[in-house]
Design an enzyme around this catalytic site. Sequence first.
Site, PDB file in Angstrom:
ATOM      1  N   ARG A 112       7.194  73.107  51.936  1.00 12.52           N
ATOM      2  CA  ARG A 112       8.213  72.499  52.793  1.00 12.52           C
ATOM      3  C   ARG A 112       7.814  71.070  53.156  1.00 12.52           C
ATOM      4  NH1 ARG A 112      13.540  73.109  53.736  1.00 12.52           N
ATOM      5  NH2 ARG A 112      14.123  73.171  55.920  1.00 12.52           N
ATOM      6  N   THR A 401      20.609  72.105  46.870  1.00 11.56           N
ATOM      7  CA  THR A 401      19.463  72.979  46.601  1.00 11.56           C
ATOM      8  C   THR A 401      19.675  73.723  45.299  1.00 11.56           C
ATOM      9  OG1 THR A 401      19.095  73.238  48.960  1.00 11.56           O
ATOM     10  CG2 THR A 401      18.200  74.970  47.585  1.00 11.56           C
ATOM     11  N   THR A 419      14.578  72.172  46.905  1.00 10.08           N
ATOM     12  CA  THR A 419      15.670  71.473  47.598  1.00 10.08           C
ATOM     13  C   THR A 419      15.356  70.008  47.887  1.00 10.08           C
ATOM     14  OG1 THR A 419      17.090  71.560  49.581  1.00 10.08           O
ATOM     15  CG2 THR A 419      14.789  72.106  49.903  1.00 10.08           C
ATOM     16  N   GLU A 438      15.387  66.287  54.313  1.00 11.67           N
ATOM     17  CA  GLU A 438      15.086  67.607  54.889  1.00 11.67           C
ATOM     18  C   GLU A 438      14.932  67.596  56.402  1.00 11.67           C
ATOM     19  OE1 GLU A 438      15.623  70.952  53.191  1.00 11.67           O
ATOM     20  OE2 GLU A 438      14.836  69.419  51.856  1.00 11.67           O
ATOM     21  N   SER A 466      13.882  76.294  57.678  1.00 15.49           N
ATOM     22  CA  SER A 466      14.695  76.410  56.462  1.00 15.49           C
ATOM     23  C   SER A 466      15.495  77.702  56.489  1.00 15.49           C
ATOM     24  CB  SER A 466      13.771  76.409  55.246  1.00 15.49           C
ATOM     25  OG  SER A 466      14.497  76.700  54.082  1.00 15.49           O
ATOM     26  N   SER A 467      16.507  77.746  55.622  1.00 14.45           N
ATOM     27  CA  SER A 467      17.254  78.985  55.384  1.00 14.45           C
ATOM     28  C   SER A 467      16.871  79.590  54.042  1.00 14.45           C
ATOM     29  CB  SER A 467      18.754  78.702  55.339  1.00 14.45           C
ATOM     30  OG  SER A 467      19.196  78.127  56.525  1.00 14.45           O
ATOM     31  N   GLY A 489      22.427  76.071  52.056  1.00 15.68           N
ATOM     32  CA  GLY A 489      22.103  75.886  53.467  1.00 15.68           C
ATOM     33  C   GLY A 489      22.077  77.201  54.213  1.00 15.68           C
TER      34      GLY A 489
HETATM   35  N1  GLU Z   1      17.737  72.374  53.431  1.00 15.97           N
HETATM   36  C1  GLU Z   1      18.273  73.691  53.423  1.00 15.97           C
HETATM   37  C2  GLU Z   1      17.229  74.686  53.853  1.00 15.97           C
HETATM   38  O1  GLU Z   1      16.069  74.484  53.678  1.00 15.97           O
HETATM   39  C3  GLU Z   1      18.808  74.066  52.102  1.00 15.97           C
HETATM   40  C4  GLU Z   1      20.031  73.307  51.804  1.00 15.97           C
HETATM   41  C5  GLU Z   1      20.862  73.948  50.751  1.00 15.97           C
HETATM   42  O2  GLU Z   1      20.667  75.082  50.395  1.00 15.97           O
HETATM   43  O3  GLU Z   1      21.717  73.334  50.215  1.00 15.97           O
HETATM   44  O4  GLU Z   1      17.577  75.684  54.349  1.00 15.97           O
END
Ligand code: GLU
Length: 583
Positions: A112, A401, A419, A438, A466-467, A489
């Site tokens: 990350r 991503t 991502t 990010e 993050s997701s 996201g």
């Molecule tokens: N930055 C997002 C995350 O880490 C991911 C963005 C995406 O999936 O488009 O959760």
Amino acid sequence: MAGMKRASLKASIATSLFAALLLGGCSFDTAKLASAPAPQDLPARIGAVSSADPLAQDAGMEMLNAGGNATDAAIATMLALTVVEPQSSGIGGGGFLIRGTADGKVESFDGREIAPAGAANDWFLRPDGTVLTFDESVKSGLSVGVPGNVAMAAMVHAKYGKLSWARLFEPAIRLARSGFPINRRLYDYLVQMPDHAGMSEFGKSLFYDQAGRAYPAGHVVINETLAKTFEAVAKAGPAAFYSGPNAAEIAGTVAAATPRPGAMTVADIASYQSKGRDAVCGTYRRYRICGMGPPSSGGIAVLQILGELERFDLKALGVDNPTTWHLFIEAQRLAYADRELYLADSDFVSVPVSGLLDPAYIAGRSALISADRSLAAVAAGIPDGAETAIADGDEPEEHGTSHLAAVDSANTMVSYTSTIEGPFGSGLMAGGFYLNNELTDFSRSPTGGDGKPVANRVEGGKRPRSSMAPTVVWDPEGRPVLAVGAAGGSTIPVQTARSIIGVIDFGLSARQAIGLPFIMAFGDQMMVEKGTWMELAIPGFQALGHTQITARPAPVKGGAVKWTGSEWESARDPRIEGGLDVP
Ligand code: GLU
């Protein structure tokens, strides 16, 4: 699992057909890629790779065919994506990788991005204390975290790679140097976001003509600058990325675009460290599921959703039944309430991981769900170890991503989500690649409405929440069966849980499971995927008490490799072919 036909011919043909469709009617000169072996010419039965982009997938398959393993394939795919899917991911960003073996071992890695040491709670605030707009935050140095993908790739490769480090870069160097054809998906984003994709002179020269028009699909992009960056890192290792001219260029670019003290320095870049993290694991209908723990919320959210649903017989209810997906939404709302409050970088704040995953706690949350009535309001629970003097943060819906997955002849699964955050990241470029945005995954407001601190607030050296939810799954007999994840996201844990339910409860192929209609609650608003049966079922959902429902195209993009019982299936989101996915 003897006699498996891995990397089926079917998948190769589908890949070639898709590539042919992309190239149909355009002037791409195939001779330019003559040195790359065509996937259908490669021997099969050695594993499988899934990537949103067929050229990147071929890069991964090239590693398997060269005697490499799933780790090699995943890293080569990530590198190639930097070239061919520049809107989504790359070495200018970060990611998470989870590895699961045939004998049940699991390990997860954290690449990350981190905030510069000089960043603090007020990073996204104006002098008067108001929060910068999302666009102001993104298109600046404020949003850029120190990239983590190269460090994580080097860490995982040192531990598990079979091929040489330099070999992993060969397909990506070839694609950057010989060129790759712009596909329809990239073209659409170039047209929609010229100020972002073409924010730097370099981006403009790569993707737009003299008149500022995006080059059309089929136009071959040559990125020699990126090829050189890859060559330097291939030769000298990650030090060529985190120090020397590359680090100086990243720091200089970011600092020049950062409107306040504390901007990224070469020292921030040199001190970046990828980390091994404890994977979070649980079971769902006797399948073992492992995912990514903090600083991602992905694994915990997936396990909570599945755990809260386990007492319901979804299979008997059926895949096309609104009640099935009403239950899913209720579990998701409960899991997301916890996520909003508690999940952040556990190196900085206390995250009650075991409390959130405690079966008794999950059963208590599940008991709130009713099959015939939606909960009027949903709040976070209080798991063991919870810090309660905190507030919910803010999180915009952003997508940039790529999820990829690989499995090898030893049935080792690697699931990797990479991502740069939003499409084309911050828009800033260095070394031929886009730099992430990010840091807008932090809550830009450091405090909630009640003045309490937000767990996911900005702090120097911290990783934004993050997701991302790269996941690996073993069947009840302990055999590896699925490596899955998604881009999109905050939708990622929802997509991933839905794909797992599709495979386990409904016996679907990976492609069918990923292609299931998408449904999600964002706070009080529920969305169903436009053009699917769920749109027609809106009255049914309303009868269950869901009032604010809209039908719209789904902001999703999943990917997986799945064991079918006789071979490994490689699946990418069918929406990609329909042009409806996210970047
Ligand atoms: N930055 C997002 C995350 O880490 C991911 C963005 C995406 O999936 O488009 O959760």
